[in-house]
Design an enzyme around this catalytic site. Structure first.
Site, PDB file in Angstrom:
ATOM      1  N   ASP A 344       0.469  -1.341   0.000  1.00 15.59           N
ATOM      2  CA  ASP A 344       0.149  -0.342  -0.026  1.00 15.59           C
ATOM      3  C   ASP A 344       0.896   1.302   0.072  1.00 15.59           C
ATOM      4  O   ASP A 344       1.860   1.757   0.761  1.00 15.59           O
ATOM      5  CB  ASP A 344      -1.074  -0.061   0.914  1.00 15.59           C
ATOM      6  CG  ASP A 344      -1.517   1.024   1.468  1.00 15.59           C
ATOM      7  OD1 ASP A 344      -2.736   0.933   0.556  1.00 15.59           O
ATOM      8  OD2 ASP A 344      -1.681   2.036   2.534  1.00 15.59           O
ATOM      9  N   GLU A 382       1.369  -0.662  -4.846  1.00 21.23           N
ATOM     10  CA  GLU A 382       0.688   0.573  -5.123  1.00 21.23           C
ATOM     11  C   GLU A 382       1.733   1.641  -5.841  1.00 21.23           C
ATOM     12  O   GLU A 382       1.851   2.573  -4.501  1.00 21.23           O
ATOM     13  CB  GLU A 382       0.047   1.116  -4.072  1.00 21.23           C
ATOM     14  CG  GLU A 382      -1.290   1.864  -4.604  1.00 21.23           C
ATOM     15  CD  GLU A 382      -2.296   2.486  -3.186  1.00 21.23           C
ATOM     16  OE1 GLU A 382      -3.285   2.501  -3.777  1.00 21.23           O
ATOM     17  OE2 GLU A 382      -1.914   2.128  -2.204  1.00 21.23           O
TER      18      GLU A 382
END
Length: 700
Positions: A344, A382
């Protein structure tokens, strides 16, 4: 403060650690060794907590940057924490306070909840936070789960993003006490659904032990998604059906073993970019009280430097913090058996000591690339955060794959009839070589997705023009307004059969484009069977039926589920549809056809004028299967069918010409989202392509 036992002589609790000690609580035959890194501390106490909350405090010995002690008779299941003494000077980034019971960053399990209503969890109070904060649990080593019988290659991979709790909370076959848990995911009915669907890899939303942010708790809501990690070694305790005194570790391993036995990989969504200690005024729970200046990025005056939007950012520019992350990653691979990670806000992890993005020389990238353990698992970034120059799609390099946000945006724009021609779509269909082809990577560097946990579901993408997040109690201000969605003429649910039929076709078009594009498809759980959040595009705080998987949907949406299964089966059966090399636009074998040809509506190859026609939204892609790059296990040259993919994203029917016989003499229709009933077409034929449809033809 509880009474502290008389400070022992140096090393009284055990031997000093070596230059590279094993951190955390290490169980031995006659006790446990506790070691923690706190280089700027003046004194560190180990707090042992009994079943009634009573505390026993022992001073740890100090050697170099580490504090350690061996405690005889202590073993698996013991609850513990640390109290760290030192200067409290927030303006200088120093936040030591022995009143705060701190969680061991290397704890293998976490027990207890955060008392959001207590002022004792904050630096502004000098009262004892014990009983109001989660604590660590000593966990003895145990065998890892068996590895997957046959590793899934990148070209075969189909990722399925799901929430551990939400996926089984309503499953009728799962025993009620196991619903929403690791054991629930391991239930045979759940695994059978996934294998029948055709996915190869489950990507679990965060399962590192996480907390709800105080601001969310104040609204009476929880953090459901889990992007607020407290600890990077502990499976989230509430997802365990067996208990939180170490049982969560065994249950997680059993879940991984069940997936592996079914041939399914387990990928974790990991949040190393920030922690649950929130901003400068957040609670002191672990890292902040051990070494605030090392673990976090700080701005002038000791304030948190935030590039994550959560109040703090983990400082991977510091070598010990990188060690924490690397140790955690290796632990989940070697001990817990996982097969990969999705990082993330990964850009935060490659910011240097000046907070600048460094895609070339950041030590984190170098350490990951050189690590033999991480070299055998899947790594997905990401590739963005919310700081300066935070959008880095295409820039992570080997061995990384990346969430391809440009694929999502391009595909959405085309099918809502809002793109500037088909130039960008062609790159996305063929593996995004413009993003990943210049640094030695392959098409599987592109993780293709149309939806994810964050945003509209697939059904909502074709049902809502605007977000409807009122249930989040933020006056509908939260969540993105850039949805690139189209409601097909009516906002929200409707009984209009024409609108429903159009929405289903659009869902079929989007799912077909996703699965048939070169790269790695990622499907959001429920998109295969019409899951809806009723227009909520930011359901991070909705631990309810709004977010949970509705197991009545697979029967209600059997046609869309069958289409998804068919698409995944086609992809699995035909290497032409999942190539792992970029296309050259040239024959792979002498005298063969080009590996890729772009076909214009007039039947010939696309011209410059076609490519720069901003109104063009009809396109053909011919994939030759004469000879794919590589050989099978027996050394035979790979040969497959050739395919022609044709799409018309306009609201009008289009007359298109099928390529002449130099490509193929005829074609069999294997997929048609318009359900026109056409089964075969001849080379050179003029055929109508229905409005908003996608057709896949197999060359005969």
């Amino acid at each position: 403060m509880p009474v502290t036992e008389a400070q022992a002589a140096p090393n009284a609790l055990g031997p000093s650690p070596g230059p590279d000690p094993r951190l955390g609580a290490v169980v031995q035959s006659d006790g446990t060794t506790f070691t923690v890194w706190a280089p700027a501390a003046e004194r560190v106490e180990l707090t042992l907590i009994d079943a009634d909350g009573g505390q026993r405090n022992l001073d740890l010995a100090h050697t170099g940057e580490y504090w350690t002690g061996f405690v005889a008779g202590v073993g698996h299941g013991q609850r513990y924490g640390y109290r760290v003494h030192g200067p409290f000077d927030p303006a200088q980034g120093l936040r030591f306070s022995p009143a705060k019971l701190l969680l061991d960053p290397y704890a293998r399990a976490v027990d207890g909840e955060l008392d959001h209503g207590s002022p004792l969890i904050y630096d502004s109070s000098d009262g004892d936070s014990a009983g109001h904060v989660p604590v660590g649990v000593v966990v003895a080593d145990s065998p890892p789960p068996p590895p997957i019988s046959r590793p899934v290659t990148w070209s075969e991979t189909v990722v399925y993003e799901l929430h551990t709790k939400g996926f089984t909370k309503l499953h009728p076959d799962v025993p009620e006490h196991q619903r929403g848990t690791y054991a629930g995911l391991a239930h045979p009915s759940v695994i059978r659904y996934l294998t029948d669907l055709g996915v190869t890899s489950v990507e679990l939303l965060p399962i590192h032990h996480f907390l709800t942010e105080p601001s969310i708790a104040a609204r009476g809501l929880p953090n459901y998604w889990g992007y607020n990690s407290l600890n990077y070694f502990s499976p989230h305790a509430p997802f365990s059906s067996a208990g939180s005194a170490g049982e969560q570790v065994a249950e997680f391993k059993a879940m991984v073993a069940a997936f592996h036995a079914a041939g399914i990989e387990v990928i974790l969504d990991v949040v190393y970019n920030h922690t649950a200690e929130s901003g400068t005024d957040g609670p002191t729970l672990s890292f902040r009280g051990l070494d605030n200046r090392a673990y976090y990025r700080l701005a002038h005056g000791g304030a948190m430097y935030d590039v994550t939007g959560t109040g703090n950012s983990v400082n991977t520019a510091h070598p010990q913090v990188r060690r924490l992350v690397m140790d955690s990653l290796r632990y989940w691979v070697e001990e817990m058996g996982v097969d990969g990670f999705r990082f993330d806000l990964a850009v935060t992890l490659i910011r240097n000591e000046r907070h600048e993005v460094d895609t070339l020389d950041h030590p984190f990238l170098a350490e990951v690339a050189a690590d033999p353990v991480l070299g055998r698992v899947k790594l997905i970034s990401e590739p963005w955060d919310v700081g300066p120059y935070g959008y880095q799609v295409g820039n992570f390099g080997t061995p990384w794959s990346e969430w391809n946000g440009k694929f999502r945006d391009s595909v959405r724009d085309v099918w809502r009839n809002s793109s500037d021609g088909v130039k960008d779509l062609a790159y996305r269909l063929s593996g995004s070589s413009d993003l990943y082809g210049d640094d030695g990577r392959y098409p599987y560097a592109s993780i293709n997705f149309v939806t994810a946990h964050d945003g509209f579901t697939l059904r909502d993408l074709v049902s809502y023009d605007h977000k409807h997040n009122e249930a989040n109690h933020e006056d509908n201000r939260d969540g993105t307004d850039d949805n690139r969605s189209w409601n097909c003429g009516v906002e929200g649910e409707t009984d209009d059969r024409a609108v429903i039929a159009l929405r289903k076709r659009q869902m079929a078009n989007l799912m077909s484009t996703l699965v048939l594009s070169t790269g790695v498809p990622m499907i959001t759980a429920g998109d295969e069977c019409g899951r809806t959040q009723y227009g909520n595009n930011n359901a991070y705080c909705q631990d309810s039926e709004l977010s949970w998987f509705d197991w009545s949907l697979p029967a209600q949406w059997a046609d869309h589920l069958a289409l998804t299964k068919k698409l995944l089966a086609l992809r699995a059966a035909h290497p032409t549809l999942r190539q792992w090399h970029y296309f050259s636009g040239q024959p792979v074998v002498p005298g063969g056809r080009k590996d890729l040809s772009w076909i214009a509506p007039h039947g010939g190859e696309m011209t410059d004028a076609d490519w720069f026609d901003g109104s063009l939204r009809t396109l053909g892609m011919f994939l030759a299967g004469d000879a794919l790059r590589g050989t099978d296990v027996e050394g035979n040259v790979l040969v497959d069918h050739s395919f022609l993919l044709a799409l018309n994203a306009t609201p009008e029917a289009r007359q298109v010409v099928v390529p002449d016989a130099s490509w193929a003499p005829a074609y069999e229709v294997v997929l048609d989202t318009s359900e026109s009933g056409v089964t075969e077409v001849e080379a050179g034929a003029v055929v109508p392509l229905a409005p908003r449809c996608l057709v896949l033809l197999r060359a005969l």
